[in-house]
Design a protein around this motif. Structure first.
Motif, PDB file in Angstrom:
ATOM      1  N   TYR A  32     -34.306  -9.161  -4.785  1.00 49.31           N
ATOM      2  CA  TYR A  32     -33.505  -9.198  -3.668  1.00 49.31           C
ATOM      3  C   TYR A  32     -33.200  -7.648  -2.624  1.00 49.31           C
ATOM      4  O   TYR A  32     -33.042  -8.314  -1.925  1.00 49.31           O
ATOM      5  CB  TYR A  32     -31.742  -9.599  -3.786  1.00 49.31           C
ATOM      6  CG  TYR A  32     -31.452 -10.677  -4.362  1.00 49.31           C
ATOM      7  CD1 TYR A  32     -32.087 -12.003  -4.299  1.00 49.31           C
ATOM      8  CD2 TYR A  32     -31.466 -10.667  -5.891  1.00 49.31           C
ATOM      9  CE1 TYR A  32     -32.294 -12.986  -4.446  1.00 49.31           C
ATOM     10  CE2 TYR A  32     -31.465 -12.191  -6.533  1.00 49.31           C
ATOM     11  CZ  TYR A  32     -31.745 -13.501  -5.842  1.00 49.31           C
ATOM     12  OH  TYR A  32     -31.062 -14.847  -6.319  1.00 49.31           O
ATOM     13  N   LEU A  33     -33.157  -6.649  -3.094  1.00 49.93           N
ATOM     14  CA  LEU A  33     -33.300  -4.938  -2.506  1.00 49.93           C
ATOM     15  C   LEU A  33     -34.745  -5.196  -1.351  1.00 49.93           C
ATOM     16  O   LEU A  33     -35.019  -5.426   0.012  1.00 49.93           O
ATOM     17  CB  LEU A  33     -33.215  -4.518  -3.042  1.00 49.93           C
ATOM     18  CG  LEU A  33     -33.257  -2.954  -2.984  1.00 49.93           C
ATOM     19  CD1 LEU A  33     -31.399  -2.996  -1.557  1.00 49.93           C
ATOM     20  CD2 LEU A  33     -32.455  -2.300  -3.350  1.00 49.93           C
ATOM     21  N   GLY A  34     -35.867  -5.927  -1.873  1.00 49.02           N
ATOM     22  CA  GLY A  34     -37.111  -5.671  -1.466  1.00 49.02           C
ATOM     23  C   GLY A  34     -37.407  -6.420   0.109  1.00 49.02           C
ATOM     24  O   GLY A  34     -37.282  -6.191   0.308  1.00 49.02           O
ATOM     25  N   VAL A  35     -36.640  -7.568  -1.047  1.00 50.80           N
ATOM     26  CA  VAL A  35     -36.616  -8.524  -0.070  1.00 50.80           C
ATOM     27  C   VAL A  35     -35.440  -8.333   2.143  1.00 50.80           C
ATOM     28  O   VAL A  35     -36.273  -8.677   2.701  1.00 50.80           O
ATOM     29  CB  VAL A  35     -36.356 -10.349  -0.310  1.00 50.80           C
ATOM     30  CG1 VAL A  35     -36.657 -11.399   0.731  1.00 50.80           C
ATOM     31  CG2 VAL A  35     -37.492 -10.859  -1.263  1.00 50.80           C
ATOM     32  N   ALA A  36     -33.936  -7.736   0.723  1.00 49.01           N
ATOM     33  CA  ALA A  36     -33.429  -7.520   2.251  1.00 49.01           C
ATOM     34  C   ALA A  36     -34.238  -6.437   3.049  1.00 49.01           C
ATOM     35  O   ALA A  36     -34.761  -6.212   4.720  1.00 49.01           O
ATOM     36  CB  ALA A  36     -32.316  -7.157   2.009  1.00 49.01           C
ATOM     37  N   GLU A  37     -35.214  -6.051   2.586  1.00 52.03           N
ATOM     38  CA  GLU A  37     -35.575  -4.066   3.212  1.00 52.03           C
ATOM     39  C   GLU A  37     -37.025  -5.313   4.300  1.00 52.03           C
ATOM     40  O   GLU A  37     -37.181  -5.245   5.924  1.00 52.03           O
ATOM     41  CB  GLU A  37     -36.049  -3.367   2.741  1.00 52.03           C
ATOM     42  CG  GLU A  37     -34.694  -2.325   1.762  1.00 52.03           C
ATOM     43  CD  GLU A  37     -35.182  -1.485   0.606  1.00 52.03           C
ATOM     44  OE1 GLU A  37     -36.163  -1.904   0.099  1.00 52.03           O
ATOM     45  OE2 GLU A  37     -35.168  -0.529  -0.300  1.00 52.03           O
TER      46      GLU A  37
ATOM     47  N   LYS B  91     -37.935  -7.291  10.231  1.00 52.88           N
ATOM     48  CA  LYS B  91     -38.312  -8.219  10.784  1.00 52.88           C
ATOM     49  C   LYS B  91     -37.159  -8.639  11.900  1.00 52.88           C
ATOM     50  O   LYS B  91     -37.236  -9.160  12.721  1.00 52.88           O
ATOM     51  CB  LYS B  91     -38.773  -9.756  10.477  1.00 52.88           C
ATOM     52  CG  LYS B  91     -40.047  -9.906   9.067  1.00 52.88           C
ATOM     53  CD  LYS B  91     -40.188 -10.318   8.050  1.00 52.88           C
ATOM     54  CE  LYS B  91     -40.856 -10.517   7.632  1.00 52.88           C
ATOM     55  NZ  LYS B  91     -41.248 -12.051   6.027  1.00 52.88           N
ATOM     56  N   GLY B  92     -36.226  -7.704  11.638  1.00 51.71           N
ATOM     57  CA  GLY B  92     -35.184  -8.041  12.474  1.00 51.71           C
ATOM     58  C   GLY B  92     -33.820  -9.049  11.802  1.00 51.71           C
ATOM     59  O   GLY B  92     -32.923  -9.905  12.983  1.00 51.71           O
ATOM     60  N   ASN B  93     -34.117  -9.576  11.412  1.00 53.94           N
ATOM     61  CA  ASN B  93     -33.191 -10.909  10.244  1.00 53.94           C
ATOM     62  C   ASN B  93     -32.420 -10.168   9.668  1.00 53.94           C
ATOM     63  O   ASN B  93     -32.458 -10.462   8.497  1.00 53.94           O
ATOM     64  CB  ASN B  93     -34.379 -11.743   9.230  1.00 53.94           C
ATOM     65  CG  ASN B  93     -35.538 -11.893  10.272  1.00 53.94           C
ATOM     66  OD1 ASN B  93     -35.956 -12.809  11.978  1.00 53.94           O
ATOM     67  ND2 ASN B  93     -37.037 -12.582   9.721  1.00 53.94           N
ATOM     68  N   TYR B  94     -31.122  -9.940   9.851  1.00 52.13           N
ATOM     69  CA  TYR B  94     -30.194  -9.490   9.659  1.00 52.13           C
ATOM     70  C   TYR B  94     -29.401  -9.754   8.884  1.00 52.13           C
ATOM     71  O   TYR B  94     -28.806  -9.562   7.876  1.00 52.13           O
ATOM     72  CB  TYR B  94     -29.046  -8.190  10.820  1.00 52.13           C
ATOM     73  CG  TYR B  94     -29.827  -7.556  11.465  1.00 52.13           C
ATOM     74  CD1 TYR B  94     -31.069  -6.392  10.699  1.00 52.13           C
ATOM     75  CD2 TYR B  94     -30.060  -7.269  12.775  1.00 52.13           C
ATOM     76  CE1 TYR B  94     -31.955  -5.848  11.893  1.00 52.13           C
ATOM     77  CE2 TYR B  94     -30.532  -6.997  13.378  1.00 52.13           C
ATOM     78  CZ  TYR B  94     -31.462  -5.649  13.211  1.00 52.13           C
ATOM     79  OH  TYR B  94     -32.018  -4.611  13.681  1.00 52.13           O
ATOM     80  N   ARG B  95     -29.094 -11.889   9.255  1.00 54.61           N
ATOM     81  CA  ARG B  95     -28.437 -12.252   8.158  1.00 54.61           C
ATOM     82  C   ARG B  95     -28.814 -12.585   7.194  1.00 54.61           C
ATOM     83  O   ARG B  95     -28.850 -12.500   6.283  1.00 54.61           O
ATOM     84  CB  ARG B  95     -28.160 -13.597   9.151  1.00 54.61           C
ATOM     85  CG  ARG B  95     -27.040 -14.341   8.489  1.00 54.61           C
ATOM     86  CD  ARG B  95     -26.738 -15.725   8.927  1.00 54.61           C
ATOM     87  NE  ARG B  95     -26.180 -15.302  10.455  1.00 54.61           N
ATOM     88  CZ  ARG B  95     -25.086 -14.569  10.417  1.00 54.61           C
ATOM     89  NH1 ARG B  95     -24.367 -15.058   9.339  1.00 54.61           N
ATOM     90  NH2 ARG B  95     -24.236 -14.864  11.670  1.00 54.61           N
ATOM     91  N   ALA B  96     -30.178 -12.686   7.235  1.00 54.02           N
ATOM     92  CA  ALA B  96     -31.335 -13.028   6.039  1.00 54.02           C
ATOM     93  C   ALA B  96     -31.030 -11.868   5.345  1.00 54.02           C
ATOM     94  O   ALA B  96     -30.942 -12.237   3.632  1.00 54.02           O
ATOM     95  CB  ALA B  96     -32.569 -13.430   6.686  1.00 54.02           C
ATOM     96  N   ALA B  97     -31.260 -10.698   6.144  1.00 53.92           N
ATOM     97  CA  ALA B  97     -30.998  -9.670   4.963  1.00 53.92           C
ATOM     98  C   ALA B  97     -29.816  -9.852   4.110  1.00 53.92           C
ATOM     99  O   ALA B  97     -29.644  -8.593   3.190  1.00 53.92           O
ATOM    100  CB  ALA B  97     -31.755  -8.771   5.697  1.00 53.92           C
TER     101      ALA B  97
END
Length: 300
Positions: free
Chosen positions: A63-68, A73-79
């Motif tokens: 999950y941490l890797g996906v968040a980064e 990409k600038g997708n802060y909500r998804a992160a």
């Protein structure tokens, strides 16, 4: 003139992290921040029940890797959602707390949550130099807590004596507190730790400008040679304007490597010697101007 400071995440190439909110909507804010007791953290949900601790940790890292990646990409909500899931699985993950705090501070401007996660990162890993640096940067910039910031910059350096970011940032802080010799020590320590860290050269150039213009100019040129993009920073623009040598700097930077003379910089403390000499002259002048005992004696 503004100095150059840095706060970072675990990524060396991209300053990123992610945060919208780590709190479940059903939980009160008070149950999360203003509390540094790790027992207040969410515990793993049924999603991870029956899994081994290793599997839980692996899922959290995924999950941490996906968040980064989402942050880049600038997708802060998804992160944010990925950080939230990572921390639900692994509440003691200092990296996730640090990166989460970074995005809260930098992108979503949720300052209370940012500070909270920086402090939790340090509680989880007391020798985490990056989290100390980021908390210090946050305290100075957003709370004007210079003493707290200095404490955490020094902690970052204690954890990692070669941490160029922290040395340079501490130099900026000490300069603002009028400790010019302390600032010089840490700018030079940053350069020694990482000779390619251009902001330290720029900051040292700013420090020297009113005391040793020739050397200040050389450090400015070196900063621009290492990282030409620094030319666009407000600090560099102000300094170049103060020198009035835009054309000269452009010519130096345009010259090929074979056309440039060897750098005269030896990275020795200059300001300390200059200030010591000025103090000595002032002391001498004071002694000469002091009245003799006869002149100063008075009858009562």
């Amino acid at each position: 003139m503004m100095d150059a400071e840095s706060s970072t995440t675990t990524s060396s190439a991209v300053e990123s992290s992610g945060c919208i909110s780590l709190m479940d909507p059903s939980q009160s804010i008070g149950s999360w921040y203003r509390c540094l007791d790790l027992t207040c953290m969410e515990q793993p949900t049924g999603e991870s029940e029956g899994s081994s601790q290793a599997n839980v940790s692996n899922k959290a890292e995924a999950y941490l890797g996906v968040a980064e990646e989402e942050e880049r990409k600038g997708n802060y909500r998804a992160a944010s959602e990925c950080y939230r899931k990572a921390l639900r699985l692994d509440p003691y993950n200092a990296t996730a707390h640090n990166n989460f705090g970074y995005l809260c501070s930098t992108h979503t401007h949720d300052y209370a949550t940012a500070e909270y996660h920086y402090r939790i990162a340090i509680r989880c890993s007391p020798d985490y130099a990056l989290a100390h640096n980021n908390l210090a940067f946050f305290l100075k910039k957003n709370k004007r807590d210079y003493d707290g910031a200095e404490q955490h910059y020094r902690e970052a350096i204690r954890c990692d004596p070669k941490y160029a970011f922290a040395h340079s940032n501490l130099g900026v802080l000490l300069k603002s507190k009028k400790d010019l010799e302390g600032a010089e020590r840490h700018y030079l320590a940053a350069i020694e730790s990482n000779p390619r860290y251009a902001p330290a050269y720029l900051n040292y150039s700013l420090l020297l400008k009113n005391h040793d213009e020739a050397t200040s100019w050389e450090y400015l040129k070196q900063a621009m040679a290492i990282d030409p993009s620094l030319r666009d920073s407000q600090a560099a623009q102000n300094l170049v304007k103060a020198f009035g040598r835009n054309a000269v700097l452009d010519a130096d930077l345009a010259a090929g490597p074979d056309d440039k003379p060897a750098s005269p910089l030896d990275h020795q403390p200059r300001l300390a010697r200059i200030l010591a000499a000025k103090r000595s002259l002032n002391d001498t002048a004071s002694v000469r101007q002091a009245p003799s005992p006869k002149q100063s004696s008075r009858r009562h």
